[in-house]
Design a protein around this motif. Structure first.
Motif, PDB file in Angstrom:
ATOM      1  N   GLN A  21      43.316  42.684  36.247  1.00  0.00           N
ATOM      2  CA  GLN A  21      42.927  43.507  37.397  1.00  0.00           C
ATOM      3  C   GLN A  21      43.215  44.985  37.123  1.00  0.00           C
ATOM      4  OE1 GLN A  21      45.155  42.714  40.998  1.00  0.00           O
ATOM      5  NE2 GLN A  21      43.462  43.414  42.264  1.00  0.00           N
ATOM      6  N   PHE A  22      44.378  45.273  36.558  1.00  0.00           N
ATOM      7  CA  PHE A  22      44.732  46.659  36.229  1.00  0.00           C
ATOM      8  C   PHE A  22      43.753  47.232  35.206  1.00  0.00           C
ATOM      9  CE2 PHE A  22      47.494  49.719  33.828  1.00  0.00           C
ATOM     10  CZ  PHE A  22      47.546  50.682  34.831  1.00  0.00           C
ATOM     11  N   LEU A  23      43.409  46.438  34.195  1.00  0.00           N
ATOM     12  CA  LEU A  23      42.438  46.867  33.185  1.00  0.00           C
ATOM     13  C   LEU A  23      41.087  47.162  33.840  1.00  0.00           C
ATOM     14  CD1 LEU A  23      41.273  47.209  30.316  1.00  0.00           C
ATOM     15  CD2 LEU A  23      41.087  44.696  30.206  1.00  0.00           C
ATOM     16  N   ILE A  45      25.999  50.346  43.476  1.00  0.00           N
ATOM     17  CA  ILE A  45      27.108  49.670  44.149  1.00  0.00           C
ATOM     18  C   ILE A  45      27.612  50.639  45.221  1.00  0.00           C
ATOM     19  CG2 ILE A  45      29.384  48.613  43.893  1.00  0.00           C
ATOM     20  CD1 ILE A  45      28.660  48.323  40.849  1.00  0.00           C
ATOM     21  N   SER A  46      27.447  50.263  46.471  1.00  0.00           N
ATOM     22  CA  SER A  46      27.872  51.158  47.550  1.00  0.00           C
ATOM     23  C   SER A  46      29.394  51.223  47.609  1.00  0.00           C
ATOM     24  CB  SER A  46      27.305  50.697  48.887  1.00  0.00           C
ATOM     25  OG  SER A  46      27.918  49.490  49.291  1.00  0.00           O
ATOM     26  N   GLU A  47      29.893  52.239  48.256  1.00  0.00           N
ATOM     27  CA  GLU A  47      31.341  52.439  48.354  1.00  0.00           C
ATOM     28  C   GLU A  47      32.036  51.216  48.931  1.00  0.00           C
ATOM     29  OE1 GLU A  47      34.685  54.138  47.373  1.00  0.00           O
ATOM     30  OE2 GLU A  47      32.794  55.173  46.971  1.00  0.00           O
ATOM     31  N   ASP A  48      31.455  50.620  49.953  1.00  0.00           N
ATOM     32  CA  ASP A  48      32.111  49.456  50.556  1.00  0.00           C
ATOM     33  C   ASP A  48      31.909  48.165  49.756  1.00  0.00           C
ATOM     34  OD1 ASP A  48      29.508  49.992  51.482  1.00  0.00           O
ATOM     35  OD2 ASP A  48      29.752  48.761  53.264  1.00  0.00           O
ATOM     36  N   GLU A  49      31.082  48.180  48.733  1.00  0.00           N
ATOM     37  CA  GLU A  49      30.903  47.014  47.856  1.00  0.00           C
ATOM     38  C   GLU A  49      31.838  47.032  46.644  1.00  0.00           C
ATOM     39  OE1 GLU A  49      26.207  45.896  48.283  1.00  0.00           O
ATOM     40  OE2 GLU A  49      26.708  47.672  47.103  1.00  0.00           O
ATOM     41  N   TRP A  50      32.437  48.190  46.350  1.00  0.00           N
ATOM     42  CA  TRP A  50      33.252  48.302  45.142  1.00  0.00           C
ATOM     43  C   TRP A  50      34.427  47.340  45.129  1.00  0.00           C
ATOM     44  CZ3 TRP A  50      32.773  49.634  40.342  1.00  0.00           C
ATOM     45  CH2 TRP A  50      31.739  50.503  39.979  1.00  0.00           C
ATOM     46  N   SER A  51      35.085  47.162  46.234  1.00  0.00           N
ATOM     47  CA  SER A  51      36.251  46.278  46.278  1.00  0.00           C
ATOM     48  C   SER A  51      35.878  44.859  45.854  1.00  0.00           C
ATOM     49  CB  SER A  51      36.862  46.284  47.678  1.00  0.00           C
ATOM     50  OG  SER A  51      37.984  45.435  47.714  1.00  0.00           O
ATOM     51  N   SER A  52      34.828  44.313  46.448  1.00  0.00           N
ATOM     52  CA  SER A  52      34.407  42.948  46.088  1.00  0.00           C
ATOM     53  C   SER A  52      33.846  42.903  44.670  1.00  0.00           C
ATOM     54  CB  SER A  52      33.406  42.394  47.098  1.00  0.00           C
ATOM     55  OG  SER A  52      32.239  43.164  47.121  1.00  0.00           O
ATOM     56  N   HIS A  53      33.203  43.977  44.242  1.00  0.00           N
ATOM     57  CA  HIS A  53      32.678  44.023  42.876  1.00  0.00           C
ATOM     58  C   HIS A  53      33.823  43.985  41.853  1.00  0.00           C
ATOM     59  CE1 HIS A  53      29.595  44.594  39.902  1.00  0.00           C
ATOM     60  NE2 HIS A  53      30.211  45.641  39.401  1.00  0.00           N
ATOM     61  N   LEU A  54      34.886  44.711  42.127  1.00  0.00           N
ATOM     62  CA  LEU A  54      36.035  44.711  41.210  1.00  0.00           C
ATOM     63  C   LEU A  54      36.715  43.341  41.167  1.00  0.00           C
ATOM     64  CD1 LEU A  54      37.477  48.243  41.995  1.00  0.00           C
ATOM     65  CD2 LEU A  54      36.322  47.528  39.884  1.00  0.00           C
ATOM     66  N   ILE A  55      36.733  42.639  42.279  1.00  0.00           N
ATOM     67  CA  ILE A  55      37.274  41.275  42.284  1.00  0.00           C
ATOM     68  C   ILE A  55      36.410  40.378  41.399  1.00  0.00           C
ATOM     69  CG2 ILE A  55      37.657  39.211  43.711  1.00  0.00           C
ATOM     70  CD1 ILE A  55      38.447  41.193  45.995  1.00  0.00           C
ATOM     71  N   LYS A  56      35.095  40.505  41.537  1.00  0.00           N
ATOM     72  CA  LYS A  56      34.174  39.697  40.729  1.00  0.00           C
ATOM     73  C   LYS A  56      34.331  40.022  39.236  1.00  0.00           C
ATOM     74  CE  LYS A  56      30.284  37.980  42.020  1.00  0.00           C
ATOM     75  NZ  LYS A  56      28.969  37.517  42.337  1.00  0.00           N
ATOM     76  N   LEU A  57      34.490  41.299  38.915  1.00  0.00           N
ATOM     77  CA  LEU A  57      34.681  41.684  37.511  1.00  0.00           C
ATOM     78  C   LEU A  57      36.026  41.203  36.968  1.00  0.00           C
ATOM     79  CD1 LEU A  57      33.158  45.239  37.792  1.00  0.00           C
ATOM     80  CD2 LEU A  57      32.218  43.327  36.468  1.00  0.00           C
ATOM     81  N   THR A  58      37.039  41.211  37.817  1.00  0.00           N
ATOM     82  CA  THR A  58      38.330  40.658  37.411  1.00  0.00           C
ATOM     83  C   THR A  58      38.191  39.166  37.166  1.00  0.00           C
ATOM     84  OG1 THR A  58      39.530  42.368  38.629  1.00  0.00           O
ATOM     85  CG2 THR A  58      40.757  40.361  38.086  1.00  0.00           C
ATOM     86  N   ASP A  59      37.467  38.465  38.026  1.00  0.00           N
ATOM     87  CA  ASP A  59      37.188  37.037  37.807  1.00  0.00           C
ATOM     88  C   ASP A  59      36.462  36.829  36.478  1.00  0.00           C
ATOM     89  OD1 ASP A  59      38.293  36.427  40.294  1.00  0.00           O
ATOM     90  OD2 ASP A  59      36.344  36.111  41.275  1.00  0.00           O
ATOM     91  N   LYS A  70      36.666  31.006  37.110  1.00  0.00           N
ATOM     92  CA  LYS A  70      36.692  31.741  38.380  1.00  0.00           C
ATOM     93  C   LYS A  70      35.380  32.479  38.618  1.00  0.00           C
ATOM     94  CE  LYS A  70      41.457  32.316  39.392  1.00  0.00           C
ATOM     95  NZ  LYS A  70      42.507  33.196  39.790  1.00  0.00           N
ATOM     96  N   PHE A  71      34.759  32.955  37.554  1.00  0.00           N
ATOM     97  CA  PHE A  71      33.581  33.791  37.709  1.00  0.00           C
ATOM     98  C   PHE A  71      32.344  32.952  38.002  1.00  0.00           C
ATOM     99  CE2 PHE A  71      29.787  35.831  35.948  1.00  0.00           C
ATOM    100  CZ  PHE A  71      29.768  36.970  36.725  1.00  0.00           C
ATOM    101  N   LYS A  72      31.598  33.404  38.995  1.00  0.00           N
ATOM    102  CA  LYS A  72      30.296  32.837  39.298  1.00  0.00           C
ATOM    103  C   LYS A  72      29.340  34.009  39.438  1.00  0.00           C
ATOM    104  CE  LYS A  72      31.886  28.716  41.632  1.00  0.00           C
ATOM    105  NZ  LYS A  72      33.256  28.688  42.021  1.00  0.00           N
ATOM    106  N   GLY A  73      28.270  33.958  38.707  1.00  0.00           N
ATOM    107  CA  GLY A  73      27.305  35.044  38.784  1.00  0.00           C
ATOM    108  C   GLY A  73      26.444  35.089  37.543  1.00  0.00           C
ATOM    109  N   ASN A  74      25.513  36.022  37.524  1.00  0.00           N
ATOM    110  CA  ASN A  74      24.600  36.174  36.401  1.00  0.00           C
ATOM    111  C   ASN A  74      24.486  37.660  36.054  1.00  0.00           C
ATOM    112  OD1 ASN A  74      22.410  36.324  34.634  1.00  0.00           O
ATOM    113  ND2 ASN A  74      21.429  34.542  35.567  1.00  0.00           N
ATOM    114  N   PRO A  75      25.396  38.154  35.192  1.00  0.00           N
ATOM    115  CA  PRO A  75      25.367  39.581  34.840  1.00  0.00           C
ATOM    116  C   PRO A  75      24.028  40.018  34.240  1.00  0.00           C
ATOM    117  CG  PRO A  75      27.356  38.537  33.994  1.00  0.00           C
ATOM    118  CD  PRO A  75      26.479  37.449  34.527  1.00  0.00           C
ATOM    119  N   THR A  76      23.389  39.144  33.475  1.00  0.00           N
ATOM    120  CA  THR A  76      22.127  39.523  32.848  1.00  0.00           C
ATOM    121  C   THR A  76      21.075  39.848  33.904  1.00  0.00           C
ATOM    122  OG1 THR A  76      22.625  38.210  30.892  1.00  0.00           O
ATOM    123  CG2 THR A  76      20.318  38.778  31.257  1.00  0.00           C
TER     124      THR A  76
END
Length: 142
Positions: A21-23, A45-59, A70-76
């Motif tokens: 998370q720190f990274l 990524i809107s300002e209010d979406e950054w928090s959830s986006h960082l959680i997803k990236l940490t996942d 933990k991660f679910k999604g399709n970065p491509t």
């Protein structure tokens, strides 16, 4: 006169989700301020979406570095959509800058096998993502 000893920064391995998370937070703080990448990320990524986006990236990175699911999604698909929104203008310079900032951040914060793995995986992902984007670009945009 008293001299203060210099502060010595002790590097540590990536051992926990909190380290990941720190990274991720440190890295994306740099991305958001970067002259080349900041406008792209901040416009998609809107300002209010950054928090959830960082959680997803940490996942995402926790999944890749620790092998936990933990991660679910399709970065491509996300990258393809962003490139289309930008009229297919994402190029190797963008991925190179992303990778430079990732390596810089890891090398400032961490050492060890997982830090090395994060570097290796980022290089591999950046190359793969760019090649996928390039192959999906309309011929007149290549």
């Amino acid at each position: 006169m008293s001299l203060k000893p210099p502060k010595i920064k002790v590097m540590k391995p990536i051992e926990t989700r909190e380290d990941v998370q720190f990274l991720v937070h440190t890295f994306y703080s740099k991305i958001r301020k970067d002259e080349l990448l900041g406008p792209i990320f901040n416009s998609h990524i809107s300002e209010d979406e950054w928090s959830s986006h960082l959680i997803k990236l940490t996942d995402f990175w926790e999944t890749n570095l620790f092998g936990v699911r933990k991660f679910k999604g399709n970065p491509t698909q996300k990258h393809l959509k962003v490139d289309k929104n930008l009229d297919y203008t994402i190029d190797p310079l963008h991925f190179g800058k992303w990778l430079q900032l990732w390596l810089e951040t890891i090398n400032e914060l961490f050492v060890g096998d997982r830090a090395d793995k994060a570097i290796y995986m980022a290089r591999k992902m950046a190359t793969g993502q760019y090649l996928t984007l390039w192959h999906q670009k309309p011929d007149d945009k290549k």
